[in-house]
Design a protein around this motif. Structure first.
Motif, short mmCIF file in Angstrom:
data_model
loop_
_atom_site.label_atom_id
_atom_site.label_comp_id
_atom_site.label_asym_id
_atom_site.label_seq_id
_atom_site.Cartn_x
_atom_site.Cartn_y
_atom_site.Cartn_z
N LYS A 21 0.85 -1.20 0.00
CA LYS A 21 0.00 0.00 0.00
C LYS A 21 0.88 1.24 0.00
O LYS A 21 1.88 1.31 0.71
N LYS A 22 0.45 2.23 -0.79
CA LYS A 22 1.28 3.42 -0.93
C LYS A 22 1.26 4.25 0.36
O LYS A 22 0.23 4.36 1.01
N THR A 233 -11.40 5.71 -7.75
CA THR A 233 -10.77 6.65 -6.82
C THR A 233 -10.55 8.00 -7.51
O THR A 233 -10.22 8.04 -8.69
N ASN A 277 -12.99 7.76 -2.28
CA ASN A 277 -13.18 6.36 -2.66
C ASN A 277 -14.62 6.15 -3.07
O ASN A 277 -15.53 6.45 -2.29
N ASP B 170 -6.61 -0.82 -6.69
CA ASP B 170 -5.47 0.01 -7.05
C ASP B 170 -4.98 -0.46 -8.41
O ASP B 170 -4.72 -1.66 -8.58
N GLU B 171 -4.87 0.44 -9.34
CA GLU B 171 -4.51 0.01 -10.69
C GLU B 171 -3.03 -0.33 -10.81
O GLU B 171 -2.21 0.21 -10.09
N ASN B 175 -0.15 -3.89 -7.68
CA ASN B 175 -0.95 -3.15 -6.69
C ASN B 175 -2.36 -3.68 -6.52
O ASN B 175 -2.95 -3.59 -5.44
N TYR B 179 -6.43 -6.42 -3.44
CA TYR B 179 -7.85 -6.08 -3.52
C TYR B 179 -8.69 -7.15 -4.22
O TYR B 179 -9.90 -7.15 -4.07
#
Lengths: 587, 313
Positions: A21-22, A233, A277, B170-171, B175, B179
Motif C-alpha cells: 500500500k502506498k 478513486t 473512494n 489500485d490500478e 498493486n 484487492y
C-alpha cells in the motif's frame, strides 16, 4: 521442482503485493467515500450531488456560503466583495479578486496558469447557455438575463456557437469587473452564482481538451486533480498556486465549537491531499470507516441501530474510539404526489382523507429510524417561510377523521373510488414503503395497486401523465423557500418541476408576487401564507424532512455537515498525530 | 471442409445476426424505453430544452435514419459517448475491462480447475461417502445466497481477521492483487457448487460407457481410465460449458464488483438501463452478441482438437 519454484515465486509476489500500500509521506490526507460514481467534472453538468461536490474542489464561483454561519448566508469567494445592485434590482456589478490564478496546466502557455479575468465569467455563463452543450443548469438563467435567451435561440440552429457575440446582460466593465443585467428582478440570482453550474472555467482548457474537458478540470480552486477514475478513486493535491484565502475568523467562537477557533485565520486549504473512494455499497463503507480508513460517513440505514442508541446517542463502542456523531436537519421534503390532472384528485376532501389515513410517524420509524421530522407542509425548517410549531390538521394518522373526510368526499368506506395506482422506483426500500402505504389505505377502504418502474420509466409516466400517485423527494438547490414552493406553481407544470400538476390561482398569485421580492419580512409573510394554504389544500401527502446522521473520526477537525457541500473540503483539517495514536491503540 | 472456410462462413453469419440485433435494439428503444430527455436533463427540464436535446441526440430523425445509425455503430464499433455521463464509451469499456478481468479470469480458471478435479475425485468414489458428502456440500453452497458469502467474507476475513482488504482497487501490477484476493475466493466458492455438479454428471455419463467397461476388462487401472479415457471423452461438454462463458468474463460480476468497489464493467448495463443511456445499452448488446458468435465458432474449432472424430461442415 520447477513447479515448486513457480509456487514460491507466486507466493513471493502475493506476499509483496499485500504489503504494497502506498504511503503518504507525512501528508495530511482527507479520506472520504462517495456513494455514487462521479459522471465528470464539467461544472455545467454538475447537476447531481456527487459531481457538484467534486467540481467544487477544483472550481470556484463568485460567491459561496459562509462555512460557519447559520442560517446560510452568502459571502464573496472570487468576488472582491458583495455586488453593487442597482436600485431597480436589475443590474449586479461584481468586482473580482485580483491575482487569482488558474491552476497550472498544459492548456496554458508554458503550462503556467494565467490570471483570472472578468471575461472568464462572461465565457463561463455563455457556456452554460450554449444550446449545443445542453447544460443541466440552464434553468438558473433561462429567461433571466437580458439578451441571453435570444443568443441561445439564435445559435440553436447554427453549426457554430459564437462566444464573441456580445450579450447585453453579461458584460465586462474592465478586466476585473463583470456586470449582469436581468430582465426582471430575480432574488435568487446570487444563490445561482454560488452553485457549481456557474463556476468559472478557462476558455483555453475547454478548447484544448474539447470533449474530454469533463475529465481534465482546470479551475482556480484549492485542489488540483491528480487521479480521476470515474468508478474507483479520485485523488486531489493542494493547489500550489491557490490564492491567499483564510479560515473565517468573523464569528463568535465562544458560541461555536471552540475547536474551530484553532484554525481561524489560517491559510486554506488545511489538508494536503483528498482521496475520494467510490463505495456504492453501505457494508464495505461502514467497515472501512470502522477501520479508520475513512474520516467520516453518513450512517448507513442498516447499521443505524449499531451506531446510535434509542436515545439518539452514539453507541459506547464507537464513542470509545473517539468517533463523534453529527446530526443535521436537511433542507428537503419527501412526499406522495397526486396527479391533479385526474378529476378524482381535484377533490380536496379525498386528498385530505388519504393524507389522514397515512401514518407518517410509523413510516418515520420504519424507514428513517425515527430520525426524520414529519413534514407539516412544503417548506423545511431552517429557511424563511417555515412556520415553527405549525401543525397541519390533515396529517395522519387519524383513521376516524380520514373516514369522515372520505365520506364527505363522496366515497364512504372507499366505495365508488377506483383502484389507485401507486408508482414507485424498483428499489427494496421503495417497495417496502409502497406496501406500508397500501396497508394504511386499506384501513379506510381505499384500494392501492403498486406498480414498480425504473427511474426513467417513472419519469416518463409523470411526463406523459399516466400516473395517479407516486412517491418522491425534493432537496434544496439553494436555501430559499421559493425553491420548494415552485414545485406547486401552476406555470411550472410538467415538464417543469411541478410534476403533480397542482394549480391554485390564489397560490400562484402569491408565488408571482414573492418571486420578485428580495428577502424581507414581507416576503417571509407571503411564504408563510403559501405554506399554510398548501397545508389545508394537501396537494400532496406530506412525508418527512430528513435529518442526516453522520459519524466523524476525532482526528477530523472543523467538519460541519451542510446541505451545500461544494467547496467545503478546503476548511477541514486532519490531526495526523492524533490519527496515528488512535489507529494504533483503538482500531 | 477446410477449417478456415468454415470459420469465415460462420463469421459471415454475424452480418444478418447483427442486423437482427440492431432491429431488436431499435424496437426496444423506440417502443419500450420512451423519451430519455426528461431523465437526462435532471431536475428542471423545460419542453423547449427537451426538444433541443432530442435534436442533439438525433432521436427526432425519421425512424429509418435512426435504425441506420444503430447499424452503422454496430458495424464500425463506434458507439460515441454516453448520454448520461458524456464519457467516451470505448474509454469506459477499456477502463472497466481490466479490473473486471483481474477478478474474473483467475477466479474462473481456479473454479474450473477445482471443479473438474473434484468431479473426477467423486467420479472415482461414485456412490461412496465422499461422493455423497461432496454432493451435499455442493448443494449447500448453491443454496446460500452469494450476498451471504460477500457480507461474511468482508466482515470476518477482511474486517475482523484483517487477512484481506475490505474493498477498493489500485490500478497496475501488483498493486491490484491485495484487492482481488477476497473477491476471487468468493467467486470460486460461489461457482464451485454448480460447476462440480455439472462436471460430475458429465463424468458419470462417461464412466458407464462401454469403452470404460472394455478398458476395465483389459485390466487398465481405474486412475488411468479416469484421467486418460473418461476425462478425454468428457471434454466436449466441458469445452462447450467453459468456452461459451469466456466472453462474459469481461463483464465481470455485478454484486462482487459493487460490494468490493472494483471499477469493472459489472454494473455498466444495469446503470445504463436505469439512466436510459441508449448508446451504452446499444454498445453492450452489440458487443455481447458479437462475442457470443465468435466464441461459438471457437468452441466448434476446439471440438476438432479435443475429439478428432468431429468434422466441421
Amino acid at each position: 521442482m520447477r513447479m515448486f519454484h513457480l509456487l514460491v515465486l507466486c507466493l513471493c509476489i502475493l506476499g509483496g503485493s499485500i504489503g504494497c500500500k502506498k504511503s503518504d509521506d507525512g501528508l495530511k490526507v482527507y479520506n472520504i467515500a462517495s456513494t455514487s460514481e462521479v459522471k465528470g467534472m464539467d461544472p455545467i453538468y454538475a447537476g447531481d450531488l456527487y459531481s457538484s461536490e467534486e467540481v467544487g474542489r477544483v472550481y470556484e464561483g463568485l460567491l459561496e456560503y459562509h462555512y460557519l454561519k447559520r442560517p446560510y448566508i452568502l459571502v464573496p469567494n472570487l468576488a472582491q466583495e458583495m455586488p453593487q445592485v442597482s436600485r431597480d434590482g436589475l443590474t449586479y456589478t461584481f468586482k473580482i479578486k485580483k491575482g487569482v490564478l488558474f491552476q497550472d496546466n498544459e492548456c496554458f502557455q508554458n503550462s503556467k496558469g494565467r490570471e483570472l479575468v472578468a471575461e472568464d465569467f462572461v465565457y463561463s455563463l455563455k457556456r452554460l447557455a450554449d444550446p449545443k452543450l445542453q447544460s443541466l443548469g440552464w434553468w438558473l438563467l433561462d429567461g433571466r438575463i437580458a439578451g441571453l435567451n435570444e443568443w441561445r435561440d439564435k445559435h440553436a440552429n447554427l453549426d457554430v456557437v459564437n462566444y464573441d457575440e456580445v450579450v447585453e446582460g453579461i458584460k465586462t466593465i474592465d478586466s476585473h469587473t463583470v456586470q449582469f443585467k436581468l430582465v426582471k428582478p430575480y432574488p435568487q440570482f446570487l444563490y445561482a452564482l454560488a452553485m457549481p453550474f456557474t463556476f468559472v472555467v478557462a476558455k483555453e482548457a475547454v478548447e484544448y481538451y474539447k470533449k474530454e474537458f469533463l475529465n481534465h478540470p482546470v479551475g482556480t480552486g484549492p485542489f488540483q486533480l491528480s487521479v480521476f477514475t470515474q468508478s474507483n478513486t479520485i485523488v486531489y493535491f493542494k493547489n500550489p498556486t491557490f490564492r491567499d484565502k483564510f479560515f473565517p475568523s468573523d464569528v463568535d467562537f465562544t458560541l461555536a465549537n471552540s475547536e474551530l477557533s484553532k484554525d481561524a485565520g489560517k491559510k486554506l486549504p488545511l489538508v494536503d491531499k483528498i482521496v475520494v473512494n467510490i463505495m456504492i455499497e453501505s457494508q464495505p463503507r461502514w467497515l472501512v470507516f470502522q477501520k479508520g480508513d475513512l474520516d467520516y460517513i453518513s450512517i448507513p440505514k442498516d447499521n443505524f441501530d449499531t451506531a446510535v442508541t434509542p436515545n439518539k446517542e452514539l453507541a459506547p463502542d464507537l464513542l470509545a474510539k473517539g468517533i463523534r456523531l453529527e446530526i443535521t436537519p436537511q433542507l428537503d421534503v419527501t412526499y406522495i404526489a397526486f396527479n391533479h390532472d385526474l378529476p378524482i384528485f381535484k377533490n380536496v376532501r379525498l386528498r385530505r382523507a388519504l393524507s389522514l389515513a397515512y401514518d407518517v410517524n410509523k413510516s418515520n420509524t420504519l424507514f428513517y429510524n425515527d430520525t426524520a421530522l414529519p413534514a407539516q407542509s412544503v417548506v423545511p425548517p431552517g429557511i424563511a417561510g417555515h412556520i415553527p410549531n405549525f401543525v397541519n390538521g390533515f396529517r395522519g394518522p387519524d383513521i376516524e377523521l380520514a373516514k369522515k373526510e372520505l365520506q364527505e368526499a363522496g366515497y364512504p368506506d372507499g366505495k365508488g373510488l377506483p383502484e389507485i395506482t401507486y408508482d414507485i422506483t424498483a428499489s427494496t426500500v421503495s417497495m417496502q414503503m409502497a406496501d406500508f402505504f397500501k396497508a394504511r389505505m386499506a384501513e379506510v377502504g381505499v384500494n392501492i395497486k403498486v406498480r414498480t418502474n425504473s427511474w426513467p420509466e417513472l419519469e416518463n409516466r409523470i411526463q406523459n401523465r399516466t400516473v395517479m400517485m407516486w412517491g418522491i423527494a425534493w432537496g434544496a438547490d439553494y436555501p430559499d423557500a421559493e425553491n420548494f414552493l415552485q414545485l406547486l406553481y401552476g406555470a411550472n407544470k410538467t415538464p417543469g418541476p411541478n410534476g403533480s400538476g397542482y394549480s391554485n390561482p390564489e397560490f400562484d398569485l402569491m408565488y408571482k408576487e414573492a418571486s420578485v421580492m428580495q428577502d424581507s419580512p414581507e416576503r417571509t409573510a407571503i411564504y408563510e401564507n403559501m405554506n399554510k394554504l398548501i397545508a389545508s389544500e394537501m396537494p400532496w401527502i406530506f412525508g418527512v424532512h430528513r435529518q442526516q446522521f453522520s459519524l466523524k473520526q476525532s482526528w477530523l477537525k472543523n467538519f460541519i455537515p451542510s446541505d451545500f457541500t461544494t467547496g467545503r473540503c478546503q476548511y477541514v483539517n486532519i490531526d495526523k498525530s492524533e490519527k496515528e495514536n488512535l489507529v494504533k491503540s483503538k482500531f | 471442409m477446410n477449417i478456415y472456410i468454415y470459420i469465415i462462413r460462420r463469421l459471415a453469419y454475424l452480418i444478418p445476426v447483427l442486423l437482427g440485433v440492431c432491429l431488436i435494439i431499435f424496437l426496444l428503444f423506440n417502443v419500450v424505453a420512451g423519451d430519455p430527455t426528461a431523465v437526462l436533463l435532471g431536475k428542471h427540464p423545460t419542453a423547449k430544452q427537451m426538444a433541443e436535446l432530442r435534436h442533439e441526440l438525433g432521436i427526432d430523425k425519421p425512424m429509418v435514419y435512426q435504425y441506420l445509425d444503430i447499424v452503422k455503430s454496430a458495424f464500425t464499433f463506434d458507439f460515441g459517448r454516453s448520454w448520461a455521463t458524456k464519457q467516451q464509451i470505448s474509454s469506459m469499456l477499456k477502463r472497466g475491462a481490466l479490473p473486471s478481468l483481474t477478478v474474473s479470469v483467475p477466479a474462473f480458471v481456479l473454479a474450473t480447475i477445482l471443479a473438474i478435479s473434484i468431479s473426477l475425485l467423486v467420479a472415482y468414489f461414485r456412490g461412496k461417502f465422499i461422493d455423497k458428502a461432496v454432493v451435499f456440500v455442493c448443494v449447500m453452497l448453491m443454496s446460500i445466497s452469494s450476498l451471504v458469502y460477500i457480507l461474511f467474507g468482508q466482515w470476518a476475513l477482511a474486517y475482523h481477521l484483517g487477512v484481506f482488504e475490505i474493498a477498493g482497487y489500485d490500478e497496475g501490477f501488483p498493486n491490484f492483487i491485495p484487492y482481488v484476493l477476497l473477491p476471487i475466493l468468493i467467486w470460486v466458492v460461489i461457482s464451485v457448487g454448480p460447476d462440480v455438479r455439472f462436471y460430475r454428471t458429465v463424468m458419470l455419463d462417461e464412466i458407464y460407457q462401454d469403452y470404460v467397461r472394455t478398458a476395465r476388462a483389459k485390466g487398465v487401472g481405474e486412475k488411468m481410465i479416469l484421467f486418460k479415457h473418461v476425462l478425454k471423452n468428457a471434454m466436449i461438454p466441458i469445452v462447450t460449458f467453459v468456452i461459451i462463458r469466456i466472453p462474459f468474463l469481461i463483464l465481470g460480476a455485478l454484486l462482487i464488483e459493487s460490494f468490493f468497489s472494483i471499477p469493472g464493467l459489472g454494473g455498466i448495463t444495469l446503470k445504463a438501463i436505469n439512466n436510459n443511456d441508449f448508446p451504452v445499452i446499444k454498445a453492450m448488446t452489440v458487443l455481447s452478441a458479437v462475442a457470443y458468435m465468435v466464441f461459438s465458432v471457437v468452441t466448434d474449432v476446439v471440438y476438432t482438437v479435443v475429439d478428432p472424430r468431429v468434422r466441421l461442415k
